[in-house]
Design a protein around this motif. Structure first.
Motif, PDB file in Angstrom:
ATOM      1  N   THR A  53       0.603  -1.058   0.132  1.00  0.00           N
ATOM      2  CA  THR A  53      -0.267  -0.435  -0.769  1.00  0.00           C
ATOM      3  C   THR A  53       0.956   0.981   0.133  1.00  0.00           C
ATOM      4  OG1 THR A  53      -1.604  -1.368   0.971  1.00  0.00           O
ATOM      5  CG2 THR A  53      -1.656   0.977   1.631  1.00  0.00           C
ATOM      6  N   CYS A  54       0.965   1.815  -0.698  1.00  0.00           N
ATOM      7  CA  CYS A  54       1.559   3.648  -1.043  1.00  0.00           C
ATOM      8  C   CYS A  54       0.898   4.317  -1.404  1.00  0.00           C
ATOM      9  CB  CYS A  54       2.891   3.433  -2.009  1.00  0.00           C
ATOM     10  SG  CYS A  54       1.940   2.772  -3.495  1.00  0.00           S
ATOM     11  N   LEU A  55       0.858   5.800  -1.119  1.00  0.00           N
ATOM     12  CA  LEU A  55      -0.338   6.974  -0.950  1.00  0.00           C
ATOM     13  C   LEU A  55       0.762   7.595  -2.027  1.00  0.00           C
ATOM     14  CD1 LEU A  55      -1.824   8.417   0.928  1.00  0.00           C
ATOM     15  CD2 LEU A  55       0.468  10.079   1.611  1.00  0.00           C
ATOM     16  N   ASN A  56      -0.578   8.021  -2.992  1.00  0.00           N
ATOM     17  CA  ASN A  56      -0.531   8.206  -4.864  1.00  0.00           C
ATOM     18  C   ASN A  56      -1.559   9.458  -4.742  1.00  0.00           C
ATOM     19  OD1 ASN A  56       0.065   8.941  -7.159  1.00  0.00           O
ATOM     20  ND2 ASN A  56      -0.743   6.745  -7.578  1.00  0.00           N
ATOM     21  N   ASP A  57      -0.839  10.326  -4.535  1.00  0.00           N
ATOM     22  CA  ASP A  57      -1.676  12.318  -4.614  1.00  0.00           C
ATOM     23  C   ASP A  57      -2.734  11.636  -3.121  1.00  0.00           C
ATOM     24  OD1 ASP A  57      -2.567  13.987  -5.886  1.00  0.00           O
ATOM     25  OD2 ASP A  57      -4.044  13.783  -7.416  1.00  0.00           O
ATOM     26  N   GLN A  58      -2.777  12.093  -2.414  1.00  0.00           N
ATOM     27  CA  GLN A  58      -3.283  12.313  -1.176  1.00  0.00           C
ATOM     28  C   GLN A  58      -5.088  10.804  -1.249  1.00  0.00           C
ATOM     29  OE1 GLN A  58      -3.908  14.697   1.150  1.00  0.00           O
ATOM     30  NE2 GLN A  58      -1.864  14.816  -0.019  1.00  0.00           N
ATOM     31  N   HIS A  59      -4.111   9.850  -2.259  1.00  0.00           N
ATOM     32  CA  HIS A  59      -5.633   8.093  -1.974  1.00  0.00           C
ATOM     33  C   HIS A  59      -4.717   7.346  -1.850  1.00  0.00           C
ATOM     34  CE1 HIS A  59      -8.579   6.071  -3.052  1.00  0.00           C
ATOM     35  NE2 HIS A  59      -7.725   5.708  -3.940  1.00  0.00           N
TER      36      HIS A  59
END
Lengths: 271, 240
Positions: free
Chosen positions: B228-234
């Motif tokens: 799981t990673c953070l991509n543009d606040q998502h």
């Protein structure tokens, strides 16, 4: 070499006292000098399950407070030579137990007995904490039901972090799981967690699975530990658990749905 | 047992933080004789107080004088009246050098706790961030337990139960089933990631952005090995 064993669960009503009585009696039956200590101060039950409620003179709190000696308070079981009971006080509450007092009494018991079984109260507060603090081994009693499993998980966490062994950085308490009130029929219908589910969630060794049985309630009401009822499936399952506790390899029984025979189907056998 | 390496034995000490109430003797003028006389008078008024009382000698408020301060002499005066000076409060490099010679601890001057003391402290402060080893947990993390890997990664090699909480300033790796909560990059590190072998989490969070089991359950990767990673606040969940 004596061993302090705590029977605990977190959740109430899962069978801690029934298990303490059965395991303690089973150990004594196999020739081990055993004492069962009731830590449930204020809600004393062990004496009833053991059938010695009419012989309680002094209790655990009396010994801690120095009102009685340990030998005065120990109640000898009428059935078995090697079995003793230390009752809890019914008129006090858990605050009557102190760490120093409990430590002193348990150390003294450990000198006299091979096994000291601590019957823990429910919850994770003082009474339960003191019951497990000095333990060498723990039997965590669980029902095949999600809330009981979660409470057991919490208790396992406390056993590995809040015990004397953990605080002193010694070898951790050895943990055993005992599943009670198991009903293979209900598991097959998907109404109950299976042995595999519980083992998977808690990831510890299963020491016994006690089937849901009418014999347990009957034994409690009669004040005879269910393990002495060797006709019953629950009694036999407890017997296997004691053997496993002593290091024997015994296959698990009563895990599968019992096929009803022709006659039983015709005339409706007992559940 | 005696042959054990000292490092393998149970720890014989504990480090503990504590706030102690201490008396500070704040010197306003460099006049040892006068100090001697005035201390003698005070000691007579309150002999109990002066009996072996630990004090901190503060020189930072002392008026500048022609002669340099003789700290050894002032200490001797204090000890004569029963006081036990533990440390010196000052920022004057010359006084600090004297304190070092006298084996006296040094405290930062009042109202200047944040400022580095003298040249030595500046040298000691590590300029380069060094590698902080990841926190590795080999036992199951049970319901109600919380594990925090400060300024580093957290690696759990066992199951994480429902009701347990993993916190890390860095990444989180779980090699057993992850059924509890996992919060990575909690100090705001948006590059932190969560890796797990079996996603069954109650909550995943990276730098404050979170997803609850209710959403996670609908993900086709529920129960699978994921990152799981953070991509543009998502939060993006992908298969490993």
């Amino acid at each position: 070499m004596s061993k302090i064993l705590v029977v605990t669960s977190g959740k109430g009503g899962v069978g801690k006292t029934t298990t303490s009585a059965a395991i303690g009696t089973g150990l004594a039956l196999r020739g081990h000098r055993t004492v069962i200590v009731d830590f449930d101060v204020g809600l004393r039950n062990l004496d009833l399950i053991m059938g010695c409620e009419r012989r309680v003179v002094y209790d655990f709190v009396n010994v801690i407070n120095g009102d009685a000696t340990l030998n005065q308070a120990l109640i000898k079981d009428k059935r078995l030579e090697n079995l003793y009971i230390l009752a809890a006080s019914q008129t006090r509450d858990k605050d009557a137990l102190t760490l120093e007092g409990v430590e002193k009494v348990l150390t003294e018991l450990a000198e006299q007995f091979e096994f000291v079984i601590c019957d823990s109260p429910a919850g994770i507060e003082k009474g339960a904490h003191l019951a497990m603090y000095l333990a060498d081994a723990a039997i965590v009693v669980t029902n095949p039901e999600v809330s009981s499993v979660r409470d057991s998980d919490r208790m396992l966490g406390l056993l590995s972090s809040k015990s004397k062994r953990a605080e002193e950085g010694r070898e951790p308490i050895s943990e055993h799981l005992l599943l009670t009130r198991y009903s293979p029929e209900r598991v097959a219908r998907g109404e109950m967690l299976s042995v595999e589910d519980v083992e998977e969630i808690l990831s510890i060794q299963m020491i016994g699975v006690i089937p849901e049985s009418q014999a347990v309630l009957k034994a409690s009401n009669q004040g005879i530990p269910v393990i002495l009822d060797d006709e019953s499936d629950a009694g036999q399952a407890y017997s296997d658990a004691v053997d496993r506790l002593l290091g024997k390899e015994v296959p698990h029984r009563f895990l599968d749905v019992q096929k009803k025979g022709f006659l039983q189907r015709m005339f409706g056998g007992k559940e | 047992m005696n042959h054990l390496d000292p490092l393998e034995k149970a720890p014989v000490f504990q480090l503990k933080g504590s706030m102690l109430a201490l008396t500070i003797l704040e010197l306003s003028a460099n006049d040892p004789e006068c100090l001697d006389a005035q201390l003698a008078e005070k000691a007579e008024q309150a002999p109990q107080f002066f009996h072996d009382a630990p004090i901190i000698l503060a020189l930072d408020k002392c008026a500048p004088s022609a002669e340099p301060l003789d700290i050894a002499r002032i200490l001797a005066v204090c000890r004569k009246h029963g006081l036990q000076p533990l440390a010196l409060r000052s920022e004057d490099p010359e006084q600090l050098a004297q304190a070092k010679l006298l084996d006296l601890a040094v405290m930062p001057p009042s109202g200047a706790r944040e400022r580095p003391i003298g040249a030595t402290a500046a040298v000691e402060a590590p300029a380069e961030p060094s590698v902080i080893p990841a926190k590795i947990i080999t036992q199951p993390v049970r319901s109600g337990q919380q594990i925090y890997a400060k300024n580093t990664d957290l690696i759990v090699m066992a199951a994480v139960s429902a009701g347990a909480e993993l916190l890390a300033d860095g990444n989180i790796h779980v090699y057993g089933p992850l059924r509890g909560r996992a919060l990575a990059g909690i100090n705001g590190n948006t590059d932190a990631r969560i890796f797990c072998q079996q996603l069954g989490a109650e909550m995943l969070s990276i730098a404050g952005q979170y997803k609850l089991a209710e959403d996670l359950r609908r993900d086709p990767l529920w129960g699978k090995a994921t990152q799981t990673c953070l991509n543009d606040q998502h939060l993006d969940i992908s298969a490993l």
